[in-house]
Design an enzyme around this catalytic site. Structure first.
Site, PDB file in Angstrom:
ATOM      1  N   LYS A  48       0.813  -1.210   0.000  1.00 27.34           N
ATOM      2  CA  LYS A  48       0.000   0.000   0.000  1.00 27.34           C
ATOM      3  C   LYS A  48       0.854   1.270   0.000  1.00 27.34           C
ATOM      4  CE  LYS A  48      -3.752  -0.598  -0.285  1.00 27.34           C
ATOM      5  NZ  LYS A  48      -4.786  -1.164  -1.194  1.00 27.34           N
TER       6      LYS A  48
HETATM    7  N1  PMP Z   1      -3.731  -7.801   1.802  1.00 28.85           N
HETATM    8  C1  PMP Z   1      -3.711  -6.911   2.788  1.00 28.85           C
HETATM    9  C2  PMP Z   1      -3.168  -7.333   4.112  1.00 28.85           C
HETATM   10  C3  PMP Z   1      -4.207  -5.609   2.588  1.00 28.85           C
HETATM   11  O1  PMP Z   1      -4.179  -4.725   3.603  1.00 28.85           O
HETATM   12  C4  PMP Z   1      -4.726  -5.261   1.332  1.00 28.85           C
HETATM   13  C5  PMP Z   1      -5.242  -3.873   1.099  1.00 28.85           C
HETATM   14  N2  PMP Z   1      -6.439  -3.587   1.752  1.00 28.85           N
HETATM   15  C6  PMP Z   1      -4.780  -6.240   0.340  1.00 28.85           C
HETATM   16  C7  PMP Z   1      -4.242  -7.489   0.593  1.00 28.85           C
HETATM   17  C8  PMP Z   1      -5.456  -6.008  -0.985  1.00 28.85           C
HETATM   18  O2  PMP Z   1      -4.894  -5.048  -1.803  1.00 28.85           O
HETATM   19  P1  PMP Z   1      -5.813  -4.165  -2.757  1.00 28.85           P
HETATM   20  O3  PMP Z   1      -6.446  -3.108  -1.897  1.00 28.85           O
HETATM   21  O4  PMP Z   1      -4.869  -3.596  -3.737  1.00 28.85           O
HETATM   22  O5  PMP Z   1      -6.850  -5.027  -3.378  1.00 28.85           O
END
Ligand code: PMP
Length: 325
Positions: A48
């Site tokens: 992120k």
């Molecule tokens: N795994 C974790 C631990 C996350 O915090 C996130 C983001 N919310 C994701 C996967 C998924 O990523 P995305 O928001 O890009 O779908």
């Protein structure tokens, strides 16, 4: 490590360019080759960082974010941590609406990073005024000189992964990729990476690995946005089609149980020495399913999102696991 050994100008300069690791031991008896991108190598310890920095820099270029401004966001914790880190470096305030499903480890981390945290119930629909989406919007309205990052409905989220994660995977594997899978929270990672990889190689397979409690598996399988069951994983699972998912080229979806993900998580620790969060278990379990689907001789890539340290009180706590049977 594919980072250079030089001096970086600050911690934000370390975002991206994460290593890829081959998973050998846990896949010994399985068909295919497995690679995983270690996103906890970002300075904010998850992928992120990529979107947080991209969105913040874009707002700075547009002149809407200036020193002293407040950054507001909806987060399960990882995007919030990245934004809090960026705020420290750049002199912003940071206010975060966080789900009460998030681990106390993550919430403590956000507070330690100087963010103001608003805990919101996870079990209400997105349009409920108490939901973390609506609380973030209200904080934004009520805070002068604030910017709402809006990662669920922001094209810059996909753009960050299209510009960095996708090209990194492609060049680290010399274009030898047959399939990519990961779970979806905002959908930015899956949509951005798959857009890039499909442009490079049209027949690459993009599979969604969905936890229980998410409506996406049924949506892509039966065109029905319906959630079933629940999951102790965090940051993934979605009850609606976010803007990021609208044009995401998903070929097929798998539903992965927590039991399956936890078995994989414990094997990744035992056999590969990797200490990971729950979504990484969903992703690797999905990669194994994808390899089975494609048959022998294929190369599969996935994402290891964050470290087990962010879930010390939950999936790495035997008492918590016992309480969840
Ligand atoms: N795994 C974790 C631990 C996350 O915090 C996130 C983001 N919310 C994701 C996967 C998924 O990523 P995305 O928001 O890009 O779908």
């Amino acid at each position: 490590m594919n980072r250079n050994q030089g001096i970086y100008k600050n911690v934000l300069d370390l975002v991206g360019q994460t290593p890829i690791i081959q998973l050998n031991n846990i896949t010994k008896s399985l068909p295919g080759k497995y690679f995983a991108k270690l996103e906890m190598f970002n300075p904010g310890q998850s992928q992120k960082d990529r979107i947080a920095l991209h969105i913040v820099e874009n707002a700075e270029k547009k002149g809407i974010l200036k020193p002293g401004s407040t950054i507001v966001e909806t987060t399960s914790g990882n995007t919030g941590f990245s934004l809090a880190m960026i705020s420290m470096v750049k002199g912003y305030k940071c206010k975060l609406a966080v789900s009460d499903k998030s681990s106390i480890d993550k919430i403590d981390g956000l507070r330690a990073m100087g963010a103001e945290v608003y805990i919101c119930p996870a079990n209400v629909p997105p349009e409920d005024p108490k939901s973390y989406y609506e609380v973030a919007k209200r904080i934004h309205r009520e805070t002068p000189n604030s910017v709402y990052i809006n990662q669920y409905f922001n094209d810059l989220n996909i753009e960050a992964h299209y510009a960095t994660t996708g090209p990194e995977i492609w060049s680290q594997l010399d274009g030898k990729v047959d399939g990519f899978t990961c779970a979806v929270g905002t959908g930015g990672t899956l949509a951005g990476v798959s857009k890039y990889l499909k442009e490079k190689k049209e027949d690459i397979k993009i599979f969604l690995s969905d936890p229980y409690g998410s409506a996406l598996y049924n949506y892509y399988k039966k065109d029905e946005l319906k959630a079933e069951g629940n999951s102790i994983t965090e940051g993934i699972g979605q009850g609606r089609i976010t803007k990021n998912l609208e044009n995401c080229p998903i070929d097929l979806s798998f539903r992965i149980s927590d039991n399956n993900a936890l078995t994989v998580i414990f094997d990744l620790l035992k056999d590969e020495g990797l200490f990971l969060g729950g979504s990484s278990g969903i992703n690797v379990a999905g990669a194994i399913q994808l390899a089975k689907e494609l048959g022998p001789g294929h190369t599969i890539v996935t994402i290891l999102c964050d470290s087990g340290q962010r879930y010390q009180s939950k999936i790495w706590n035997p008492e918590f696991l016992k309480s969840k049977d």
